[in-house]
Design a protein around this motif. Structure first.
Motif, PDB file in Angstrom:
ATOM      1  N   GLU A 155       0.849  -1.201   0.000  1.00  0.00           N
ATOM      2  CA  GLU A 155       0.000   0.000   0.000  1.00  0.00           C
ATOM      3  C   GLU A 155       0.881   1.247   0.000  1.00  0.00           C
ATOM      4  OE1 GLU A 155      -3.214  -0.349  -0.185  1.00  0.00           O
ATOM      5  OE2 GLU A 155      -3.381  -2.481   0.281  1.00  0.00           O
ATOM      6  N   ALA A 156       0.242   2.392  -0.265  1.00  0.00           N
ATOM      7  CA  ALA A 156       0.973   3.660  -0.302  1.00  0.00           C
ATOM      8  C   ALA A 156       1.664   3.936   1.035  1.00  0.00           C
ATOM      9  CB  ALA A 156       0.015   4.799  -0.644  1.00  0.00           C
ATOM     10  N   ASN A 157       1.071   3.444   2.135  1.00  0.00           N
ATOM     11  CA  ASN A 157       1.672   3.675   3.455  1.00  0.00           C
ATOM     12  C   ASN A 157       2.729   2.629   3.811  1.00  0.00           C
ATOM     13  OD1 ASN A 157       0.251   1.391   4.058  1.00  0.00           O
ATOM     14  ND2 ASN A 157      -1.167   2.327   5.518  1.00  0.00           N
ATOM     15  N   GLY A 158       3.040   1.757   2.838  1.00  0.00           N
ATOM     16  CA  GLY A 158       4.090   0.769   3.064  1.00  0.00           C
ATOM     17  C   GLY A 158       3.596  -0.552   3.638  1.00  0.00           C
ATOM     18  N   GLU A 159       2.304  -0.600   3.974  1.00  0.00           N
ATOM     19  CA  GLU A 159       1.743  -1.831   4.535  1.00  0.00           C
ATOM     20  C   GLU A 159       1.709  -2.925   3.459  1.00  0.00           C
ATOM     21  OE1 GLU A 159      -2.461  -2.487   6.545  1.00  0.00           O
ATOM     22  OE2 GLU A 159      -1.381  -0.783   7.425  1.00  0.00           O
ATOM     23  N   GLU A 160       2.042  -4.145   3.843  1.00  0.00           N
ATOM     24  CA  GLU A 160       2.092  -5.250   2.886  1.00  0.00           C
ATOM     25  C   GLU A 160       0.982  -6.267   3.168  1.00  0.00           C
ATOM     26  OE1 GLU A 160       5.981  -6.963   3.044  1.00  0.00           O
ATOM     27  OE2 GLU A 160       6.968  -5.123   2.401  1.00  0.00           O
ATOM     28  N   THR A 161       0.273  -6.655   2.110  1.00  0.00           N
ATOM     29  CA  THR A 161      -0.761  -7.694   2.221  1.00  0.00           C
ATOM     30  C   THR A 161      -0.322  -8.880   1.371  1.00  0.00           C
ATOM     31  OG1 THR A 161      -2.380  -5.901   2.237  1.00  0.00           O
ATOM     32  CG2 THR A 161      -3.240  -8.134   1.976  1.00  0.00           C
ATOM     33  N   LEU A 162      -0.328 -10.057   1.953  1.00  0.00           N
ATOM     34  CA  LEU A 162       0.043 -11.255   1.199  1.00  0.00           C
ATOM     35  C   LEU A 162      -1.026 -11.547   0.155  1.00  0.00           C
ATOM     36  CD1 LEU A 162       1.995 -13.685   0.903  1.00  0.00           C
ATOM     37  CD2 LEU A 162       0.539 -14.912   2.534  1.00  0.00           C
ATOM     38  N   VAL A 163      -0.626 -11.662  -1.113  1.00  0.00           N
ATOM     39  CA  VAL A 163      -1.574 -11.923  -2.203  1.00  0.00           C
ATOM     40  C   VAL A 163      -1.568 -13.417  -2.552  1.00  0.00           C
ATOM     41  CG1 VAL A 163      -2.155 -11.432  -4.608  1.00  0.00           C
ATOM     42  CG2 VAL A 163      -1.236  -9.624  -3.163  1.00  0.00           C
ATOM     43  N   THR A 177      -3.037  -5.479 -15.316  1.00  0.00           N
ATOM     44  CA  THR A 177      -3.142  -6.492 -14.259  1.00  0.00           C
ATOM     45  C   THR A 177      -1.907  -7.398 -14.277  1.00  0.00           C
ATOM     46  OG1 THR A 177      -4.232  -8.233 -15.570  1.00  0.00           O
ATOM     47  CG2 THR A 177      -5.665  -6.559 -14.594  1.00  0.00           C
ATOM     48  N   ILE A 178      -1.808  -8.176 -13.222  1.00  0.00           N
ATOM     49  CA  ILE A 178      -0.736  -9.163 -13.094  1.00  0.00           C
ATOM     50  C   ILE A 178      -1.417 -10.509 -12.866  1.00  0.00           C
ATOM     51  CG2 ILE A 178       1.125  -9.982 -11.590  1.00  0.00           C
ATOM     52  CD1 ILE A 178       2.142  -7.518 -12.713  1.00  0.00           C
ATOM     53  N   VAL A 179      -1.049 -11.501 -13.648  1.00  0.00           N
ATOM     54  CA  VAL A 179      -1.560 -12.850 -13.432  1.00  0.00           C
ATOM     55  C   VAL A 179      -0.507 -13.630 -12.643  1.00  0.00           C
ATOM     56  CG1 VAL A 179      -2.351 -14.981 -14.522  1.00  0.00           C
ATOM     57  CG2 VAL A 179      -2.867 -12.771 -15.580  1.00  0.00           C
ATOM     58  N   LEU A 180      -0.932 -14.187 -11.510  1.00  0.00           N
ATOM     59  CA  LEU A 180      -0.053 -14.998 -10.675  1.00  0.00           C
ATOM     60  C   LEU A 180      -0.509 -16.447 -10.770  1.00  0.00           C
ATOM     61  CD1 LEU A 180      -0.201 -12.738  -7.488  1.00  0.00           C
ATOM     62  CD2 LEU A 180       1.725 -12.895  -9.086  1.00  0.00           C
ATOM     63  N   ILE A 181       0.422 -17.355 -10.947  1.00  0.00           N
ATOM     64  CA  ILE A 181       0.088 -18.782 -11.003  1.00  0.00           C
ATOM     65  C   ILE A 181       0.887 -19.479  -9.908  1.00  0.00           C
ATOM     66  CG2 ILE A 181      -0.004 -20.855 -12.454  1.00  0.00           C
ATOM     67  CD1 ILE A 181      -0.006 -19.011 -14.889  1.00  0.00           C
ATOM     68  N   GLN A 227      -4.679 -19.839 -10.008  1.00  0.00           N
ATOM     69  CA  GLN A 227      -4.410 -18.548 -10.633  1.00  0.00           C
ATOM     70  C   GLN A 227      -5.107 -17.417  -9.902  1.00  0.00           C
ATOM     71  OE1 GLN A 227      -4.663 -17.738 -14.720  1.00  0.00           O
ATOM     72  NE2 GLN A 227      -3.920 -19.719 -15.400  1.00  0.00           N
ATOM     73  N   LYS A 228      -4.467 -16.276  -9.915  1.00  0.00           N
ATOM     74  CA  LYS A 228      -5.066 -15.076  -9.360  1.00  0.00           C
ATOM     75  C   LYS A 228      -4.680 -13.912 -10.276  1.00  0.00           C
ATOM     76  CE  LYS A 228      -5.514 -15.106  -4.753  1.00  0.00           C
ATOM     77  NZ  LYS A 228      -5.215 -14.906  -3.311  1.00  0.00           N
ATOM     78  N   GLU A 229      -5.663 -13.039 -10.578  1.00  0.00           N
ATOM     79  CA  GLU A 229      -5.359 -11.869 -11.407  1.00  0.00           C
ATOM     80  C   GLU A 229      -5.620 -10.647 -10.547  1.00  0.00           C
ATOM     81  OE1 GLU A 229      -6.936 -12.159 -15.335  1.00  0.00           O
ATOM     82  OE2 GLU A 229      -6.468 -10.078 -15.821  1.00  0.00           O
ATOM     83  N   HIS A 250      12.905 -14.115  -1.636  1.00  0.00           N
ATOM     84  CA  HIS A 250      11.698 -14.798  -2.133  1.00  0.00           C
ATOM     85  C   HIS A 250      10.481 -13.880  -2.052  1.00  0.00           C
ATOM     86  CE1 HIS A 250      13.400 -19.088  -1.353  1.00  0.00           C
ATOM     87  NE2 HIS A 250      14.333 -18.228  -1.647  1.00  0.00           N
ATOM     88  N   ARG A 251      10.676 -12.597  -2.344  1.00  0.00           N
ATOM     89  CA  ARG A 251       9.565 -11.651  -2.233  1.00  0.00           C
ATOM     90  C   ARG A 251       9.286 -10.960  -3.566  1.00  0.00           C
ATOM     91  NH1 ARG A 251       8.490  -8.763   2.514  1.00  0.00           N
ATOM     92  NH2 ARG A 251       9.275  -6.852   1.610  1.00  0.00           N
ATOM     93  N   ILE A 252       8.004 -10.956  -3.936  1.00  0.00           N
ATOM     94  CA  ILE A 252       7.519 -10.211  -5.095  1.00  0.00           C
ATOM     95  C   ILE A 252       6.666  -9.081  -4.534  1.00  0.00           C
ATOM     96  CG2 ILE A 252       5.987 -10.296  -7.116  1.00  0.00           C
ATOM     97  CD1 ILE A 252       6.556 -13.341  -7.208  1.00  0.00           C
ATOM     98  N   LEU A 253       7.069  -7.855  -4.765  1.00  0.00           N
ATOM     99  CA  LEU A 253       6.311  -6.716  -4.249  1.00  0.00           C
ATOM    100  C   LEU A 253       5.527  -6.081  -5.392  1.00  0.00           C
ATOM    101  CD1 LEU A 253       8.998  -5.125  -1.894  1.00  0.00           C
ATOM    102  CD2 LEU A 253       7.292  -6.875  -1.389  1.00  0.00           C
ATOM    103  N   LEU A 254       4.216  -5.985  -5.202  1.00  0.00           N
ATOM    104  CA  LEU A 254       3.330  -5.379  -6.197  1.00  0.00           C
ATOM    105  C   LEU A 254       2.777  -4.082  -5.641  1.00  0.00           C
ATOM    106  CD1 LEU A 254       1.274  -8.603  -7.069  1.00  0.00           C
ATOM    107  CD2 LEU A 254       3.330  -7.751  -8.225  1.00  0.00           C
TER     108      LEU A 254
END
Lengths: 63, 63
Positions: free
Chosen positions: A10-18, A31-35, A41-43, A56-60
């Motif tokens: 988030e803009a405030n730096g908070e991270e949510t696991l997707v 969009t980003i498609v994650l498999i 799958q998640k879009e 091992h981190r992907i930051l979106l």
């Protein structure tokens, strides 16, 4: 095991696991498609902010 | 060891190795900044085409 976990930052730096254990990631328009490792799958409306492969981190971030 | 190798994929599908053992990747405008495991940096005019994390492959395409 080199899958990474994807987080939405988030803009405030908070991270949510997707998604845990992302195997494939494909940008698709705004969009980003994650498999996952089991083919699930998640879009998500986001773009890549940073990959930290050693951690091992992907930051979106929202697009 | 979960670093991935980054390849630039041409329109004809040909792949050129851009950097081995990428540790961090950051999109920056229409370029991608790649940082290797020893801190070496490379900036390339490209966007992410696909990440194949299980195969340790980062596929880029010209932007």
């Amino acid at each position: 095991m080199c899958q990474s976990h994807a987080y939405l930052v988030e803009a405030n730096g908070e991270e949510t696991l997707v998604m845990e254990d992302v195997s494939v990631l494909k940008p698709k328009g705004d969009t980003i498609v994650l498999i996952g490792m089991f083919g699930e799958q998640k879009e998500i409306k986001a773009r890549i902010k940073e990959l930290q492969l050693t951690e091992h981190r992907i930051l979106l971030e929202k697009s």
